[in-house]
Design a protein around this motif. Structure first.
Motif, PDB file in Angstrom:
ATOM      1  N   ARG A   1      11.168 -47.593   3.656  1.00  0.00           N
ATOM      2  CA  ARG A   1      12.480 -48.080   4.093  1.00  0.00           C
ATOM      3  C   ARG A   1      12.930 -49.263   3.232  1.00  0.00           C
ATOM      4  NH1 ARG A   1      10.055 -47.908   9.564  1.00  0.00           N
ATOM      5  NH2 ARG A   1      10.516 -45.860  10.460  1.00  0.00           N
ATOM      6  N   HIS A   2      12.003 -50.168   2.968  1.00  0.00           N
ATOM      7  CA  HIS A   2      12.320 -51.347   2.165  1.00  0.00           C
ATOM      8  C   HIS A   2      12.793 -50.943   0.768  1.00  0.00           C
ATOM      9  CE1 HIS A   2      11.706 -55.577   0.813  1.00  0.00           C
ATOM     10  NE2 HIS A   2      11.377 -55.001  -0.333  1.00  0.00           N
ATOM     11  N   LEU A   3      12.081 -50.032   0.154  1.00  0.00           N
ATOM     12  CA  LEU A   3      12.419 -49.604  -1.204  1.00  0.00           C
ATOM     13  C   LEU A   3      13.691 -48.761  -1.225  1.00  0.00           C
ATOM     14  CD1 LEU A   3       8.772 -48.789  -2.288  1.00  0.00           C
ATOM     15  CD2 LEU A   3      10.222 -50.574  -3.293  1.00  0.00           C
ATOM     16  N   ALA A   4      13.887 -47.913  -0.214  1.00  0.00           N
ATOM     17  CA  ALA A   4      15.098 -47.090  -0.157  1.00  0.00           C
ATOM     18  C   ALA A   4      16.348 -47.956  -0.074  1.00  0.00           C
ATOM     19  CB  ALA A   4      15.031 -46.141   1.035  1.00  0.00           C
ATOM     20  N   ALA A   5      16.234 -49.106   0.583  1.00  0.00           N
ATOM     21  CA  ALA A   5      17.386 -49.995   0.735  1.00  0.00           C
ATOM     22  C   ALA A   5      17.863 -50.533  -0.606  1.00  0.00           C
ATOM     23  CB  ALA A   5      17.030 -51.154   1.665  1.00  0.00           C
ATOM     24  N   ARG A   6      16.991 -50.539  -1.592  1.00  0.00           N
ATOM     25  CA  ARG A   6      17.404 -51.003  -2.916  1.00  0.00           C
ATOM     26  C   ARG A   6      17.408 -49.868  -3.941  1.00  0.00           C
ATOM     27  NH1 ARG A   6      12.112 -54.808  -4.179  1.00  0.00           N
ATOM     28  NH2 ARG A   6      10.953 -53.275  -5.406  1.00  0.00           N
ATOM     29  N   GLY A   7      17.337 -48.644  -3.439  1.00  0.00           N
ATOM     30  CA  GLY A   7      17.536 -47.488  -4.307  1.00  0.00           C
ATOM     31  C   GLY A   7      16.314 -46.953  -5.011  1.00  0.00           C
ATOM     32  N   GLU A   8      15.118 -47.299  -4.521  1.00  0.00           N
ATOM     33  CA  GLU A   8      13.891 -46.785  -5.122  1.00  0.00           C
ATOM     34  C   GLU A   8      13.199 -45.819  -4.170  1.00  0.00           C
ATOM     35  OE1 GLU A   8      11.555 -49.448  -8.160  1.00  0.00           O
ATOM     36  OE2 GLU A   8      11.943 -50.607  -6.363  1.00  0.00           O
ATOM     37  N   GLN A   9      12.666 -44.750  -4.712  1.00  0.00           N
ATOM     38  CA  GLN A   9      11.887 -43.831  -3.906  1.00  0.00           C
ATOM     39  C   GLN A   9      10.430 -44.276  -3.849  1.00  0.00           C
ATOM     40  OE1 GLN A   9      12.957 -40.231  -6.095  1.00  0.00           O
ATOM     41  NE2 GLN A   9      13.919 -39.442  -4.242  1.00  0.00           N
ATOM     42  N   PHE A  10       9.763 -43.882  -2.763  1.00  0.00           N
ATOM     43  CA  PHE A  10       8.363 -44.236  -2.557  1.00  0.00           C
ATOM     44  C   PHE A  10       7.554 -42.954  -2.409  1.00  0.00           C
ATOM     45  CE2 PHE A  10       4.909 -45.484   0.516  1.00  0.00           C
ATOM     46  CZ  PHE A  10       4.210 -46.300  -0.359  1.00  0.00           C
ATOM     47  N   PHE A  11       6.435 -42.883  -3.135  1.00  0.00           N
ATOM     48  CA  PHE A  11       5.571 -41.712  -3.099  1.00  0.00           C
ATOM     49  C   PHE A  11       4.143 -42.137  -2.792  1.00  0.00           C
ATOM     50  CE2 PHE A  11       9.064 -40.719  -5.939  1.00  0.00           C
ATOM     51  CZ  PHE A  11       9.401 -39.411  -5.629  1.00  0.00           C
ATOM     52  N   VAL A  12       3.451 -41.294  -2.055  1.00  0.00           N
ATOM     53  CA  VAL A  12       2.024 -41.469  -1.814  1.00  0.00           C
ATOM     54  C   VAL A  12       1.335 -40.216  -2.331  1.00  0.00           C
ATOM     55  CG1 VAL A  12       0.204 -41.774  -0.106  1.00  0.00           C
ATOM     56  CG2 VAL A  12       2.410 -42.915   0.215  1.00  0.00           C
ATOM     57  N   ILE A  13       0.364 -40.408  -3.198  1.00  0.00           N
ATOM     58  CA  ILE A  13      -0.359 -39.274  -3.766  1.00  0.00           C
ATOM     59  C   ILE A  13      -1.854 -39.464  -3.554  1.00  0.00           C
ATOM     60  CG2 ILE A  13      -0.439 -40.299  -6.086  1.00  0.00           C
ATOM     61  CD1 ILE A  13      -0.099 -37.374  -7.138  1.00  0.00           C
ATOM     62  N   SER A  14      -2.531 -38.380  -3.226  1.00  0.00           N
ATOM     63  CA  SER A  14      -3.965 -38.429  -2.953  1.00  0.00           C
ATOM     64  C   SER A  14      -4.740 -37.722  -4.046  1.00  0.00           C
ATOM     65  CB  SER A  14      -4.260 -37.765  -1.602  1.00  0.00           C
ATOM     66  OG  SER A  14      -4.106 -36.356  -1.718  1.00  0.00           O
ATOM     67  N   GLU A  15      -6.057 -37.847  -3.963  1.00  0.00           N
ATOM     68  CA  GLU A  15      -6.921 -37.165  -4.929  1.00  0.00           C
ATOM     69  C   GLU A  15      -6.757 -35.646  -4.824  1.00  0.00           C
ATOM     70  OE1 GLU A  15      -9.384 -36.925  -1.236  1.00  0.00           O
ATOM     71  OE2 GLU A  15      -7.894 -38.289  -2.081  1.00  0.00           O
ATOM     72  N   LYS A  16      -6.372 -35.153  -3.648  1.00  0.00           N
ATOM     73  CA  LYS A  16      -6.198 -33.715  -3.460  1.00  0.00           C
ATOM     74  C   LYS A  16      -5.074 -33.189  -4.346  1.00  0.00           C
ATOM     75  CE  LYS A  16      -5.385 -30.246   0.136  1.00  0.00           C
ATOM     76  NZ  LYS A  16      -5.164 -30.018   1.595  1.00  0.00           N
ATOM     77  N   SER A  17      -3.947 -33.907  -4.376  1.00  0.00           N
ATOM     78  CA  SER A  17      -2.829 -33.497  -5.230  1.00  0.00           C
ATOM     79  C   SER A  17      -3.156 -33.688  -6.705  1.00  0.00           C
ATOM     80  CB  SER A  17      -1.572 -34.293  -4.869  1.00  0.00           C
ATOM     81  OG  SER A  17      -1.115 -33.968  -3.580  1.00  0.00           O
ATOM     82  N   LEU A  18      -3.819 -34.784  -7.021  1.00  0.00           N
ATOM     83  CA  LEU A  18      -4.126 -35.071  -8.416  1.00  0.00           C
ATOM     84  C   LEU A  18      -5.091 -34.056  -9.014  1.00  0.00           C
ATOM     85  CD1 LEU A  18      -4.456 -38.944  -8.215  1.00  0.00           C
ATOM     86  CD2 LEU A  18      -2.823 -37.691  -9.634  1.00  0.00           C
ATOM     87  N   ARG A  19      -5.966 -33.518  -8.175  1.00  0.00           N
ATOM     88  CA  ARG A  19      -7.006 -32.628  -8.684  1.00  0.00           C
ATOM     89  C   ARG A  19      -6.699 -31.150  -8.458  1.00  0.00           C
ATOM     90  NH1 ARG A  19     -11.914 -36.343  -6.179  1.00  0.00           N
ATOM     91  NH2 ARG A  19     -11.551 -38.146  -7.539  1.00  0.00           N
ATOM     92  N   ARG A  20      -5.502 -30.834  -8.004  1.00  0.00           N
ATOM     93  CA  ARG A  20      -5.197 -29.423  -7.745  1.00  0.00           C
ATOM     94  C   ARG A  20      -5.325 -28.623  -9.039  1.00  0.00           C
ATOM     95  NH1 ARG A  20       1.130 -28.350  -7.824  1.00  0.00           N
ATOM     96  NH2 ARG A  20       1.706 -29.830  -9.433  1.00  0.00           N
ATOM     97  N   ARG A  21      -5.960 -27.500  -8.904  1.00  0.00           N
ATOM     98  CA  ARG A  21      -6.219 -26.600 -10.034  1.00  0.00           C
ATOM     99  C   ARG A  21      -6.881 -27.336 -11.207  1.00  0.00           C
ATOM    100  NH1 ARG A  21      -0.998 -24.921  -8.294  1.00  0.00           N
ATOM    101  NH2 ARG A  21      -0.051 -26.203  -9.904  1.00  0.00           N
ATOM    102  N   ASP A  22      -7.615 -28.397 -10.899  1.00  0.00           N
ATOM    103  CA  ASP A  22      -8.328 -29.174 -11.932  1.00  0.00           C
ATOM    104  C   ASP A  22      -7.397 -29.685 -13.029  1.00  0.00           C
ATOM    105  OD1 ASP A  22     -10.874 -29.054 -10.810  1.00  0.00           O
ATOM    106  OD2 ASP A  22     -11.299 -27.116 -11.709  1.00  0.00           O
TER     107      ASP A  22
END
Length: 225
Positions: free
Chosen positions: A103-124
């Motif tokens: 919410r804080h970042l959206a108020a100034r026009g920035e998107q926020f992402f959370v990424i885990s090891e599961k997404s980073l390691r998909r399909r190696d």
């Protein structure tokens, strides 16, 4: 913007800290704690949308607490997004914090992402990215490089790694160098397999954070209602 509450690298830190110097890909070294953050920096760096990655860019003053996110990524269109790299098992207990940050970042026009090891390691993909980045500092004959780029510019749908090697009589290392320097990129999933299709970056949407998010397989953090 406030400065981070702590420096990532200091003599007393009990964690393993890496300084990733991806010359030819990113303009300056990037700090990373542990292997998961290193994987994020490397995968994000190889994405054609990425211009700059900064670690622990600022401390956000949120209701009742301060929070220092892991990274800010600037993309080619000049926009920025904030990224948190977190183990999958630890994401749920930080949901309230991430809601506040989003919410804080959206108020100034920035998107926020959370990424885990599961997404980073998909399909190696992290292994493929690490392999390709080794070729960023390689040196190849300009005529050989031009042979590939001109071929791919004439084929908007791209061609497989094996097809390029066979038809153009070029080395696999040269193709990896062009990927590492983001002249060409993967048309689909990140893979160094022979049937992986490459495409010239002129034919890919490659400017903004959403392209980077799709590259990494995540969506912007959605706050709870």
């Amino acid at each position: 913007m406030d400065q981070p509450v702590r420096r990532l690298i200091k003599p007393t830190t009990p964690r393993t800290v890496h300084l990733l110097n991806l010359r030819g890909v990113l303009p300056s070294p990037v700090q990373a704690e542990a292997t998961t953050e290193s994987a994020f920096v490397q995968v994000a760096a190889l994405c054609p949308a990425t211009r700059y990655v900064s670690s622990q860019p600022e401390t956000l003053e949120l209701p009742g607490q301060n929070y220092t996110p892991d990274y800010r990524v600037e993309t080619l269109d000049g926009r920025t997004a904030v990224w948190e790299v977190k183990l999958e098992a630890k994401v749920p207990k930080h949901r309230t914090l991430f809601n506040l940050a989003a919410r804080h970042l959206a108020a100034r026009g920035e998107q926020f992402f959370v990424i885990s090891e599961k997404s980073l390691r998909r399909r190696d993909q992290h292994h493929a990215v690490r392999l390709v980045l080794r070729y960023a500092k390689g040196h190849f004959e300009p005529a050989e490089l031009a042979k590939v780029t001109q071929y791919l510019l004439a084929h908007p749908l791209g061609a497989s790694i094996q097809q390029l090697i066979t038809e153009l009589n070029v080395a696999r290392d040269l193709l990896f160098h062009l990927i590492a320097t983001r002249v060409v990129t993967f048309a689909g999933a990140v893979s160094t397999a022979s049937n992986s299709r490459l495409i010239h970056t002129d034919y890919r949407e490659k400017n903004d954070a959403l392209y980077l998010a799709r590259w990494l397989g995540v969506s912007p953090w959605r706050t709870d209602l």
